[in-house]
Design an enzyme around this catalytic site. Structure first.
Site, mmCIF file in Angstrom:
data_model
loop_
_atom_site.group_PDB
_atom_site.id
_atom_site.type_symbol
_atom_site.label_atom_id
_atom_site.label_comp_id
_atom_site.label_asym_id
_atom_site.label_seq_id
_atom_site.Cartn_x
_atom_site.Cartn_y
_atom_site.Cartn_z
ATOM 1 N N CYS A 368 -19.187 -51.320 11.160
ATOM 2 C CA CYS A 368 -18.242 -52.140 11.800
ATOM 3 C C CYS A 368 -17.932 -53.442 11.124
ATOM 4 C CB CYS A 368 -18.745 -52.419 13.104
ATOM 5 S SG CYS A 368 -20.255 -53.474 13.000
ATOM 6 N N GLN A 369 -18.311 -53.538 9.856
ATOM 7 C CA GLN A 369 -17.903 -54.820 9.284
ATOM 8 C C GLN A 369 -16.444 -55.088 8.992
ATOM 9 O OE1 GLN A 369 -20.145 -52.865 8.321
ATOM 10 N NE2 GLN A 369 -22.164 -53.646 7.569
#
Length: 675
Positions: A368-369
């Site tokens: 999810c960065q």
């Protein structure tokens, strides 16, 4: 050493969920036993814990004390059988180091024995007394009193259809049960209104009457307000029963027998999945229909929580070599595949393993960065970063592809809250629509604050849950509050979570505590000096630093960003644990950043889970993990939804009262009272 670690999560009058944070207090109790090494251990708990989840908790108690060096016997005891005027069933565990078997005391009251102690002989003399300590009557509303008047002695509230419309309600718990003077009482349970109704008066019992039923003498005074008194009394072990057990243990002590030659040892309590204990020994017999697949598994937060919640782990998948090492070390009996799920051929390979097989749940948190405000998305305006083109963000569609091919009954996807606002929410809506197109008509997402559910961390996460079975989405109910009202529970704090850990060792020092990954970073002197200027619960104020500390090692000026210069407050939950070598915040009172173990505690990961790799990789794994306790809570709720066939319009209000959050209407608003 005696005790009754809180047990409301097992109670037949409570949620009956394994994920109740109060259930984990046994681990703390066991750590104390392993350090103190008393001759005997006596534990009391609700009797439901010996059968729930296939006896998982009962077996864990026995296995834990066996490893410490104690033989352990247990027995379900009804207090009424020992002269207490109350039908109160509780399980007692007795641990001992001798090779001489312990025998619990035999009942003294009941059939062919002394007659049971009855309620009338216990409390009826208090009716006209007003000067007795703790004899505080509750001021009921006229509506409640009107209901009480319709309940016969020894009976309960009539069905709703038989009540006048003005006072109609569903009966549950002990609140609308009237006691019988000629019988022992019902179980006293803690709570302001939870005590049953007096046999002859239209009111609930007073704390003193409940204390009499619990066999407390009148000279024993309970402190606090009425609610606090009720909770103390309802949670207590009846003194009469404790006396009988104490005498039996004392006689056992006088018997001269050879000691158990097995040397006790200090242990950590939470056991590794797949090794020497539950839950695999219990879960291995389950079919794939009760199984789950963990994609982008990381070090195993979902795996641990889902397994504790009664689901069978089928396969874990991740592409990180250090994660693979962590799984091999901690979960050797589980199937793990190191694979890049962005490649279609790898997804197909995994899905073929489940051809013609029914799978219960697929869980996962695609990286999810690219969506995170702590990642490159900070530069969306300054450096023209496009989150939709980030290769990491495309993995959510790889996750979708696996769901489409395997067709589990449920899926649970976790991500950062930033996903909900990307492209003004269009990306997430597009994803939900895709799930509905492949049969997951029940699909909802919410942003949840982990602190609201007993995790000691204000970590917000987006959860997308769907099913193709037609059941409701059973969102767990918030049970913890930042500013609790009198009857509510406050957030779990950093101090409650990590203060029992021994002092961390420095790199290279010998660790004798048995706690792994509890190694303090050897910070540079200037960094430590800056930490000393950060007050508990505050950030670094660069302007207040001495000039010599304003200059950094690599830059001209020190900058305060992210969580690096944020000191935790021991009386509050932690802020979000973010992955990285130095990104963990500062300890509440030590001038250092958190250790990997401390951060893992704040993620509700068990002490026996040992991340592999260099410290930086351990930090990344812990920071990326999904809190195990939250995964367990979700697992509990999904299992209950299926077991009880909770479908739209077919969910009892009692479920929303005790376990589930209110549903969401089509307009997106949260309904009240389960409507």
């Amino acid at each position: 050493m005696a005790g009754g670690p809180p047990c409301q999560g097992f109670s037949t009058l409570g949620n009956k969920v394994s994920s109740d944070p109060r259930n984990t207090l046994f681990a703390t109790y066991a750590r104390l036993v392993s350090r103190i090494q008393p001759k005997f251990v006596l534990i009391e708990n609700v009797n439901a814990m010996i059968t729930m989840y296939g006896g998982k908790f009962k077996d864990d108690v026995i296995d834990t004390f066996e490893k410490i060096g104690y033989h352990t016997d247990y027995l379900v005891v009804d207090a009424a059988d020992y002269g207490v005027p109350q039908n109160r069933k509780r399980v007692f565990f007795f641990g001992y180091m001798s090779n001489h078997k312990f025998m619990f005391p035999v009942p003294t009251h009941g059939a062919e024995l002394k007659p049971y102690k009855i309620l009338g002989d216990c409390i009826m003399d208090l009716v006209d007394k007003k000067d007795v300590k703790n004899h505080i009557r509750l001021n009921h509303s006229q509506k409640v009193i009107a209901r009480y008047k319709l309940i016969p002695e020894g009976g309960k509230l009539p069905p709703p259809q038989d009540l006048p419309k003005s006072i109609r309600r569903v009966n549950f718990g002990n609140s609308y049960k009237r006691l019988d003077r000629k019988k022992p009482s019902l179980t006293m349970v803690p709570g302001n209104n939870a005590f049953p109704i007096h046999p002859t008066e239209d009111r609930s019992l007073t704390p003193r009457e409940a204390a009499r039923i619990q066999s407390f003498p009148d000279k024993f005074v309970f402190m606090g307000d009425r609610r606090s008194q009720c909770i103390q009394i309802g949670n207590a072990v009846p003194p009469r029963l404790a006396t009988i057990l104490g005498k039996k243990i004392y006689k056992y002590l006088l018997v001269k027998t050879p000691k158990n030659t097995k040397k006790p040892k200090t242990i950590t309590v939470n056991r590794k999945i797949g090794q020497d204990s539950l839950p695999l020994s219990k879960l291995s017999t389950l079919s794939n229909e009760m199984g789950f697949i963990d994609l982008f598994s990381g070090l195993g937060g979902f795996t641990i929580g889902m397994s504790k919640g009664g689901w069978k782990p089928l396969i874990m998948v991740d592409n990180n070599q250090y994660v693979a090492a962590t799984h091999k070390h901690n979960f050797p009996s589980l199937v793990f595949m190191q694979n890049d799920l962005s490649l279609a051929k790898n997804r197909i390979k995994i899905c073929r393993m489940f051809d013609h097989k029914k799978v219960g749940i697929v869980v996962g948190g695609p990286p999810c960065q690219g969506f995170s405000i702590f990642g490159k998305r900070r530069f969306v305006n300054t450096k023209k970063y496009d989150p939709t083109s980030d290769v990491r963000n495309q993995l959510i569609f790889a996750y979708f592809d696996v769901i489409k091919r395997i067709k589990p009954r449920w899926f649970v996807m976790e991500n950062v809250p930033g996903l909900a606002s990307l492209e003004d929410g269009k990306l997430l809506k597009k994803l939900v629509m895709r799930f509905k197109q492949i049969g997951y008509n029940s699909a909802e997402y919410r942003i949840l604050n982990m602190a609201d559910y007993g995790i000691p961390q204000t970590r917000k996460r987006l959860l997308l849950i769907g099913n193709r079975t037609g059941h409701i989405i059973p969102w767990p109910k918030k049970k913890f509050f930042e500013f609790p009202k009198e009857w509510q529970t406050s957030y779990i704090t950093v101090g409650q979570t990590i203060s029992d850990l021994p002092e961390a060792v420095l790199p290279g020092e010998k660790n004798n505590s048995g706690i792994t990954c509890h190694i303090a970073m050897k910070h540079r002197p200037n960094l430590v000096a800056r930490y000393m200027h950060v007050k508990e619960g505050s950030r670094l104020n660069v302007e207040e630093l001495p000039n010599e500390l304003k200059v950094g090692y690599r830059t001209d000026n020190v900058k305060n960003y992210s969580h690096v210069y944020k000191r935790l407050d021991r009386n509050k939950p932690a802020n979000t644990m973010v992955p990285g070598h130095n990104a963990f915040p500062i300890h509440p009172y030590y001038d250092r950043s958190l250790t990997v173990r401390e951060a893992a505690r704040l993620q509700t990961l068990p002490d026996d889970l040992e991340p592999m790799g260099p410290r930086q990789e351990q930090c990344i794994q812990v920071g990326n993990a999904f809190p195990a306790l939250m995964a367990e809570l979700i697992a509990n709720c999904i299992m209950k939804a299926e077991k009880n066939n909770w479908r739209p319009g077919n969910v009892p209000k009692s479920a929303y009262y005790s376990l589930l959050d209110s549903p969401v209407h089509a307009n997106g608003l949260v309904a009240k009272n389960g409507a």
